[in-house]
Motif scaffolding. Structure first.
Motif, PDB file in Angstrom:
ATOM      1  N   ARG A   6       0.620  -1.221   0.022  1.00  0.00           N
ATOM      2  CA  ARG A   6      -0.084  -0.022   0.122  1.00  0.00           C
ATOM      3  C   ARG A   6       0.736   1.293  -0.238  1.00  0.00           C
ATOM      4  NH1 ARG A   6      -3.037   0.721   4.385  1.00  0.00           N
ATOM      5  NH2 ARG A   6      -4.817   1.514   3.166  1.00  0.00           N
ATOM      6  N   ARG A  43      -4.360  10.471   6.747  1.00  0.00           N
ATOM      7  CA  ARG A  43      -4.518   9.112   6.380  1.00  0.00           C
ATOM      8  C   ARG A  43      -3.246   8.263   7.118  1.00  0.00           C
ATOM      9  NH1 ARG A  43      -7.149   6.543   5.925  1.00  0.00           N
ATOM     10  NH2 ARG A  43      -6.681   5.399   4.467  1.00  0.00           N
ATOM     11  N   GLU A  47      -3.701   4.709   9.326  1.00  0.00           N
ATOM     12  CA  GLU A  47      -3.698   3.313   8.707  1.00  0.00           C
ATOM     13  C   GLU A  47      -1.876   3.243   8.325  1.00  0.00           C
ATOM     14  OE1 GLU A  47      -5.805   1.506   5.474  1.00  0.00           O
ATOM     15  OE2 GLU A  47      -7.252   2.903   6.242  1.00  0.00           O
ATOM     16  N   ARG A  48      -1.511   2.037   8.335  1.00  0.00           N
ATOM     17  CA  ARG A  48      -0.197   1.890   8.010  1.00  0.00           C
ATOM     18  C   ARG A  48       0.330   1.608   6.515  1.00  0.00           C
ATOM     19  NH1 ARG A  48       4.279  -0.155  11.049  1.00  0.00           N
ATOM     20  NH2 ARG A  48       5.601  -1.683   9.644  1.00  0.00           N
ATOM     21  N   LEU A  75       1.718   4.848  13.702  1.00  0.00           N
ATOM     22  CA  LEU A  75       1.689   3.685  12.611  1.00  0.00           C
ATOM     23  C   LEU A  75       2.664   3.844  11.642  1.00  0.00           C
ATOM     24  CD1 LEU A  75      -2.268   3.671  12.173  1.00  0.00           C
ATOM     25  CD2 LEU A  75      -0.890   2.085  13.250  1.00  0.00           C
ATOM     26  N   ASP A 152      -4.305  -7.439  10.963  1.00  0.00           N
ATOM     27  CA  ASP A 152      -3.675  -6.137  11.146  1.00  0.00           C
ATOM     28  C   ASP A 152      -3.128  -5.807  12.664  1.00  0.00           C
ATOM     29  OD1 ASP A 152      -2.597  -3.559  11.118  1.00  0.00           O
ATOM     30  OD2 ASP A 152      -4.226  -2.766   9.853  1.00  0.00           O
ATOM     31  N   ARG A 155      -3.575  -2.433  14.184  1.00  0.00           N
ATOM     32  CA  ARG A 155      -4.630  -1.961  14.787  1.00  0.00           C
ATOM     33  C   ARG A 155      -5.716  -2.972  15.429  1.00  0.00           C
ATOM     34  NH1 ARG A 155      -7.965   0.381   9.858  1.00  0.00           N
ATOM     35  NH2 ARG A 155      -6.688  -0.941   8.714  1.00  0.00           N
ATOM     36  N   ARG A 157      -6.933  -5.553  14.566  1.00  0.00           N
ATOM     37  CA  ARG A 157      -8.082  -5.664  13.723  1.00  0.00           C
ATOM     38  C   ARG A 157      -8.101  -7.104  13.065  1.00  0.00           C
ATOM     39  NH1 ARG A 157     -10.262  -1.239   9.649  1.00  0.00           N
ATOM     40  NH2 ARG A 157     -11.129  -0.428  11.545  1.00  0.00           N
TER      41      ARG A 157
END
Ligand code: CA
Length: 241
Positions: A6, A43, A47-48, A75, A152, A155, A157
């Protein structure tokens, strides 16, 4: 299966932004593009990312301050940063010690050069992942996808077939350990020592109980598990990929 790389692209000139995203996209990277520094910082705090490509001259928050803010954040403090700049002198300053960018490209640049730099930065091992591996911590490790489970660690998650599931810390650590070693059998004793590091008031039965609880969270049918398998007489393993 490996999670897609990403990239956060921060550039206020729309044509250049599209060009960068197009070519990094052709490399197989998932690009997210924003046009100003504040949006980019939001952003990066949410998020990473695996790589950031950012322009120095940005509205809102300039590239240099953005770099610093990202480095001081949680992050993405170790994300590789490739800076785009119009002037060479500017680049030297940005890549210098102060802001912590890793590399730069001077505009105008060729797309092959861009892709080559991006690849090189992505090959570098990230500091947080190394530290975490050394310390045995999982929360700074990159996201992983095994079968259709996305994990993840940053997070905490977990998504199973796209559906988010809530896990306790122990359930999470057990899942992460097994899923990142898919196909490898862990004895109850091994799991005991890895999941309950300091706690001495547990027995191998606790492992069975934890496995049962985790199955209830992630398996469609906990009595006939697809992911978290029992290896009779030995222990447990995550289904081979
Ligand atoms: Ca600009």
């Amino acid at each position: 299966m490996v999670a897609q790389t990403r990239v956060l692209v921060v550039e206020d000139e729309p044509h250049l932004r599209e060009l960068v995203c197009l070519h990094l996209g052709l490399e197989g990277y998932a690009c997210e593009a924003v046009g100003d520094g504040q949006a980019a910082l939001a952003r990066a705090e949410a998020e990473r990312f695996d790589l950031m490509v950012l322009d120095v001259m940005l509205p809102g928050l300039d590239g240099l301050s953005l770099c610093r803010a990202v480095r001081n954040g949680r992050l993405n403090r170790d994300v590789p940063i490739l800076v785009l700049t119009a002037r060479r002198e500017e680049a030297d300053k940005v890549v210098g010690l102060e802001s912590g960018a890793d590399d730069y490209l001077t505009k105008p640049f060729g797309v092959r050069e861009l892709v080559a730099r991006a690849r090189a930065l992505l090959r570098r091992p990230r500091a947080a992942a190394k530290e975490a591996a050394a310390a045995g911590a999982v929360d700074a490790l990159p996201p992983v996808t095994v079968h259709d489970i996305e994990i993840d660690p940053a997070r905490r998650r977990v998504r199973v077939q796209g559906r988010e599931v809530e896990l306790t810390d122990q359930e999470f650590r057990l899942l992460h350990l097994l899923a990142t070693h898919a196909g490898i059998v862990f004895s109850r004793e091994a799991l005991l020592s890895k999941i309950w590091r300091e706690d001495t008031f547990v027995t191998v039965r606790s492992v069975d109980t934890l496995v049962k609880r985790l199955r209830r969270r992630i398996e469609a049918d906990p009595a006939a598990p697809r992911y978290l398998l029992t290896v009779w007489g030995v222990g447990y393993k995550f289904a081979d990929v």
